[in-house]
Design an enzyme around this catalytic site. Sequence first.
Site, PDB file in Angstrom:
ATOM      1  CD  GLU A 102     -10.731  -4.045  -6.233  1.00  0.00           C
ATOM      2  OE1 GLU A 102      -9.837  -3.808  -7.265  1.00  0.00           O
ATOM      3  OE2 GLU A 102     -11.362  -3.411  -5.720  1.00  0.00           O
ATOM      4  CD  GLU A 122      -6.833  -0.447  -6.053  1.00  0.00           C
ATOM      5  OE1 GLU A 122      -6.209  -0.420  -4.845  1.00  0.00           O
ATOM      6  OE2 GLU A 122      -7.075  -1.514  -6.639  1.00  0.00           O
TER       7      GLU A 122
HETATM    8  N1  CAA Z   1      -0.557  -1.987 -15.685  1.00  0.00           N
HETATM    9  C1  CAA Z   1       0.158  -1.810 -16.664  1.00  0.00           C
HETATM   10  N2  CAA Z   1       1.360  -1.733 -16.666  1.00  0.00           N
HETATM   11  C2  CAA Z   1       2.204  -2.164 -15.441  1.00  0.00           C
HETATM   12  C3  CAA Z   1       1.252  -2.218 -14.385  1.00  0.00           C
HETATM   13  C4  CAA Z   1      -0.150  -2.135 -14.272  1.00  0.00           C
HETATM   14  N3  CAA Z   1      -0.863  -2.443 -13.345  1.00  0.00           N
HETATM   15  N4  CAA Z   1       2.039  -2.542 -13.359  1.00  0.00           N
HETATM   16  C5  CAA Z   1       3.376  -2.568 -13.832  1.00  0.00           C
HETATM   17  N5  CAA Z   1       3.393  -2.237 -15.119  1.00  0.00           N
HETATM   18  C6  CAA Z   1       4.369  -2.434 -16.150  1.00  0.00           C
HETATM   19  C7  CAA Z   1       5.330  -1.279 -15.766  1.00  0.00           C
HETATM   20  O1  CAA Z   1       5.094   0.043 -16.208  1.00  0.00           O
HETATM   21  C8  CAA Z   1       6.626  -1.874 -16.143  1.00  0.00           C
HETATM   22  O2  CAA Z   1       6.678  -1.463 -17.742  1.00  0.00           O
HETATM   23  P1  CAA Z   1       7.752  -1.406 -18.550  1.00  0.00           P
HETATM   24  O3  CAA Z   1       8.756  -2.440 -18.493  1.00  0.00           O
HETATM   25  O4  CAA Z   1       7.474  -1.182 -19.979  1.00  0.00           O
HETATM   26  O5  CAA Z   1       8.640  -0.170 -17.972  1.00  0.00           O
HETATM   27  C9  CAA Z   1       6.521  -3.459 -16.123  1.00  0.00           C
HETATM   28  O6  CAA Z   1       5.112  -3.545 -15.915  1.00  0.00           O
HETATM   29  C10 CAA Z   1       7.194  -3.832 -15.009  1.00  0.00           C
HETATM   30  O7  CAA Z   1       6.916  -2.960 -13.767  1.00  0.00           O
HETATM   31  P2  CAA Z   1       8.242  -2.565 -12.771  1.00  0.00           P
HETATM   32  O8  CAA Z   1       9.205  -2.119 -13.442  1.00  0.00           O
HETATM   33  O9  CAA Z   1       7.436  -1.674 -11.818  1.00  0.00           O
HETATM   34  O10 CAA Z   1       8.449  -3.875 -12.127  1.00  0.00           O
HETATM   35  P3  CAA Z   1       8.858  -4.225 -10.459  1.00  0.00           P
HETATM   36  O11 CAA Z   1       8.988  -5.535 -10.628  1.00  0.00           O
HETATM   37  O12 CAA Z   1       9.795  -3.239 -10.019  1.00  0.00           O
HETATM   38  O13 CAA Z   1       7.341  -3.857  -9.812  1.00  0.00           O
HETATM   39  C11 CAA Z   1       4.912  -3.911  -9.288  1.00  0.00           C
HETATM   40  C12 CAA Z   1       5.985  -4.706 -10.072  1.00  0.00           C
HETATM   41  C13 CAA Z   1       5.217  -4.256  -7.839  1.00  0.00           C
HETATM   42  C14 CAA Z   1       3.950  -4.774  -9.751  1.00  0.00           C
HETATM   43  C15 CAA Z   1       4.827  -2.877  -9.815  1.00  0.00           C
HETATM   44  O14 CAA Z   1       5.017  -2.514 -11.213  1.00  0.00           O
HETATM   45  C16 CAA Z   1       3.678  -1.975  -9.424  1.00  0.00           C
HETATM   46  O15 CAA Z   1       3.415  -1.646  -8.116  1.00  0.00           O
HETATM   47  N6  CAA Z   1       2.669  -2.064 -10.213  1.00  0.00           N
HETATM   48  C17 CAA Z   1       1.460  -1.161 -10.027  1.00  0.00           C
HETATM   49  C18 CAA Z   1       0.530  -1.828  -8.950  1.00  0.00           C
HETATM   50  C19 CAA Z   1      -0.570  -1.216  -8.935  1.00  0.00           C
HETATM   51  O16 CAA Z   1      -0.706   0.087  -8.629  1.00  0.00           O
HETATM   52  N7  CAA Z   1      -1.709  -1.891  -9.148  1.00  0.00           N
HETATM   53  C20 CAA Z   1      -3.221  -1.431  -8.896  1.00  0.00           C
HETATM   54  C21 CAA Z   1      -3.567  -0.854 -10.332  1.00  0.00           C
HETATM   55  S1  CAA Z   1      -4.865  -0.161 -10.075  1.00  0.00           S
HETATM   56  C22 CAA Z   1      -6.320  -1.050  -9.958  1.00  0.00           C
HETATM   57  O17 CAA Z   1      -6.155  -2.234  -9.870  1.00  0.00           O
HETATM   58  C23 CAA Z   1      -7.744  -0.249  -9.896  1.00  0.00           C
HETATM   59  C24 CAA Z   1      -8.899  -1.284  -9.548  1.00  0.00           C
HETATM   60  O18 CAA Z   1      -9.215  -1.388  -8.622  1.00  0.00           O
HETATM   61  C25 CAA Z   1      -9.544  -1.862 -10.873  1.00  0.00           C
END
Ligand code: CAA
Length: 692
Positions: A102, A122
């Site tokens: 976004e 999301e």
């Molecule tokens: N917020 C907070 N913490 C997050 C995060 C997030 N969005 N994404 C990842 N983390 C944290 C994980 O919990 C993990 O923490 P720990 O090491 O303490 O366990 C760390 O970051 C690393 O994450 P992964 O182990 O998942 O690492 P990866 O390399 O396998 O994957 C990733 C990376 C693809 C970014 C994956 O973490 C992921 O899919 N994250 C979520 C992405 C997501 O859903 N984003 C949308 C958020 S909602 C939003 O943005 C709403 C809006 O419109 C305002």
Amino acid sequence: MTIHYEKRGDIAILQADNPPVNALGIDVRAGLVAGLERATQEGAKALLIYGAGRTWFAGADIREFGKPLKDPILPDVCTAIEAASIPVVAALHGTVLGGGLEVALSSHFRIAVPGTRLGLPEVTLGILPGAGGTQRLPRLTGFEKAIEMITSGKPIKADEAKTLGIIDRVTDGTPLEIGLAYAQELVDQGATPCPVGALPAPDPIDFDAARAKVEKRARGQLSPVTAFDAVRAVSQMGFTEGLGEERRLFQSLMKTMQREGLIHAFFAERQVSKLPELAGVAPRELDVLGVIGGGTMGAGIATAALLAGLQVRMIEMSEASAEAAKGRIAGNLQGALKRGKISAEAFAQMTETALSCTTEYADLADADIIIEAVFEDMDVKKQVFAAIDAVAKPDAILASNTSYLDINEMAAGMSRPADFIGLHFFSPAHVMRLLEVVVGTQTAPDVVATGFALSKRLGKVAVRAGVCDGFIGNRILSTYRTAADHMILDGASPFQIDRALEAFGLAMGPFAVSDLAGLDIGWANRKRLAPTRDPRERVPTFADKLCEDGHFGQKTGRGYYIYEGRTKTENPDVLPLIEAERAALGLRPHSFTDEEIVARYMAAMVNEAAKVVGEGIARRPLDVDVTLLFGYGFPRYHGGPLKWADMQGLPGILNTITELAAQDAYFWQPAPLLQQLVAEGRDFDSLNKEAS
Ligand code: CAA
């Protein structure tokens, strides 16, 4: 400081530095707004935003959800970026997800390095893109593609994003290099900001038909349909009003239990492999994996291992079965080839070089880990392990894929019990993501660590389980399955139970699952347990009668349901069988509401799960949640059975159990842990927090 500012010539640069994934927490949001203001004040002619480390912003900071948000909130940050008086360039790499995409969409120009992935996931967290994503994306891609991306949550690759018009360019280099070059080019051309929000709405589509499709796919999950409605607003109102509508819908989802459940699942999935006993323990090296037994399970394990780049030594009893096992594995890999998951060369390498299928245990001599997947019988397994023990190299790990047998008893006869572990895969093992790592009393910590490392390499989610009949998953399954049978004796029909639980969110009701697995399996198990059964136990016989008539479910075309081609209808013979049994037992059936069915089924599941945690079979409640989510089709939007229980309120569930105990005290013994939590006014999640 999570946003670093610098100016190079005419170009102001904002570098995001918030490891590990540059989540858009409050410091980052405030830093972006401050950086934007400074760039304009200092007379920059363009602003470049890029991320340090492994990725551009991977989304909002999920840990802030459910708490009051601090200003500036992300939608305002995006509005400020889009309204900037100078061109804003987003240089993307890594995972451009959620709020991250976004921010990119509110920038005026977008360039990405090859390999970047972009998406709006999301809905998988129970919400919708709440910072303009639903209003901006369709203006670039048209409705159809935007609806697909937003309601599925699946990311796409940079090349596709370019084709769809989401990004302008895909260029090799670092994000800073390619971003600076692009920004300079724009400055040289005298380019002006081109806000996506100012673009016209795309051509409308048949929204009602598209919504019906999304609703069907969502299977009870609210967020995809609500996200659809937000996208549809693009065709119904102007951009600014659309942002307001998106905000309203976003906030309505934020308040739901589904959002809470999905976010619990997100963190539980990551927490489950973090165990104090594994801190600082190095796993053993794994290159060669041996499998004994090439049936569906063994072939599935071999397939998963080959796909993960391991060498596989498969051992079978005869040349013919070794050949059959090879065929099964090749068939599984063919599926991966067809779906484009592997190349023809990789297929050839896996089937011809990495795999051997023989009848000689001596071929296991170089295996780092050997997993038996033979017939579920203690004596057979003991014989197999004696043979493995004799040929395996000194540091090799020996593992059993048993789904309920006592692994301590198996270890007892071995020369190396510390190297022995249970690795309970779920069938089909190259598809199902759950792996129960069953730790015996003598299993060495580095063997446990290797179980978790193997799981990660295979792309699976591992849960640590202690030793008991059925470990975590099958033990809980057996209890809630029994509760379903009892409800039938008391007056519910299998069809109503299936319908009620499918409406609750299970992929299939318990009786449809029995038909799929084969009714003969439960029949054999009941016969096995009959001699030692406690006389107080209520055991229905209607299922035995179906089996006696040769009806084993899907494989014979008839069980609780009748199967013709792809259609399934209720078997009219089932209810008379049940009625006859109730009459013979002198039972007075009563009707159940769907809510009562769900309440009883879930009470049984939660009660047994609480026993499993209380006895230390599962270390934490979240281990149970992850087991049921990844191995048993429990709906992710309820978070797992114990998260669901927390959200319902534990006192109500304990009341249900206590009431049922008045009718059947043998089956409904309340779990001491559940009683304790209720007495202390605590929930299961408090135990997760204590353990982390
Ligand atoms: N917020 C907070 N913490 C997050 C995060 C997030 N969005 N994404 C990842 N983390 C944290 C994980 O919990 C993990 O923490 P720990 O090491 O303490 O366990 C760390 O970051 C690393 O994450 P992964 O182990 O998942 O690492 P990866 O390399 O396998 O994957 C990733 C990376 C693809 C970014 C994956 O973490 C992921 O899919 N994250 C979520 C992405 C997501 O859903 N984003 C949308 C958020 S909602 C939003 O943005 C709403 C809006 O419109 C305002």
